[in-house]
Design an enzyme around this catalytic site. Structure first.
Site, short mmCIF file in Angstrom:
data_model
loop_
_atom_site.label_atom_id
_atom_site.label_comp_id
_atom_site.label_asym_id
_atom_site.label_seq_id
_atom_site.Cartn_x
_atom_site.Cartn_y
_atom_site.Cartn_z
CB ILE A 30 49.46 66.49 68.88
CG1 ILE A 30 48.55 68.37 68.04
CG2 ILE A 30 47.74 66.23 69.61
CD1 ILE A 30 47.52 67.62 66.66
CG ASN A 86 52.27 55.50 78.98
OD1 ASN A 86 52.32 55.57 80.26
ND2 ASN A 86 51.80 57.03 78.70
CG HIS A 99 53.89 55.98 71.73
ND1 HIS A 99 52.45 55.31 71.70
CD2 HIS A 99 53.09 56.79 72.80
CE1 HIS A 99 51.76 55.42 72.22
NE2 HIS A 99 52.31 56.00 73.22
#
Ligand code: 5GP
Ligand code: ZN
Length: 114
Positions: A30, A86, A99
């Protein structure tokens, strides 16, 4: 469970989807940090790679396979890309559903950003 990525998988939250199979989903970030910035997630809710249990490690082959497929589809396989995860506080992980960031479409900066 109040997880934004689980809501995206369920369709409760809209996303710009680029890939989906029975184990993995991918959609555009996003707030893209590069010309191409896609997030690749397992459909199974696992908060971080530290939480992966025996039996779930094949998910990473599925994610990496999806990454190569998506890179080819988006035309960045030859120009190159990064696949970044991460994990935890020092990495800046903000969403606690595993992710991988697939980033490319331009010359990327150095990796040692602090
Ligand atoms: P992290 O810092 O946890 O590795 O990265 C989380 C990423 O998720 C960020 O790049 C952020 O922009 C992205 N993100 C957070 N919420 C949403 C959302 O609702 N939709 C999409 N497409 N990306 C999101
Ligand atoms: Zn989740």
């Amino acid at each position: 469970m109040d997880c934004i990525f689980c809501k995206i998988i369920d369709g409760q939250v809209p996303s710009n989807k680029v890939y989906e199979d029975d184990k993995v989903m991918a959609f555009h970030d996003i707030q893209p940090q590069s010309a191409v910035h896609v997030l690749i997630i397992p459909k199974k809710h696992i908060p971080s790679v530290n939480d992966v249990q025996d039996g779930d490690w094949e998910l990473f082959a599925d994610i990496h396979s999806a990454a190569v497929h998506i890179a080819k589809e988006l035309g960045i396989a030859q120009s190159g890309y990064r696949l970044i995860n991460n994990c935890g506080k020092d990495s800046g992980q903000a969403v606690f559903h595993i992710h991988y960031h697939l980033m490319g479409g331009e010359q990327l900066g150095p990796l040692n950003i602090k």
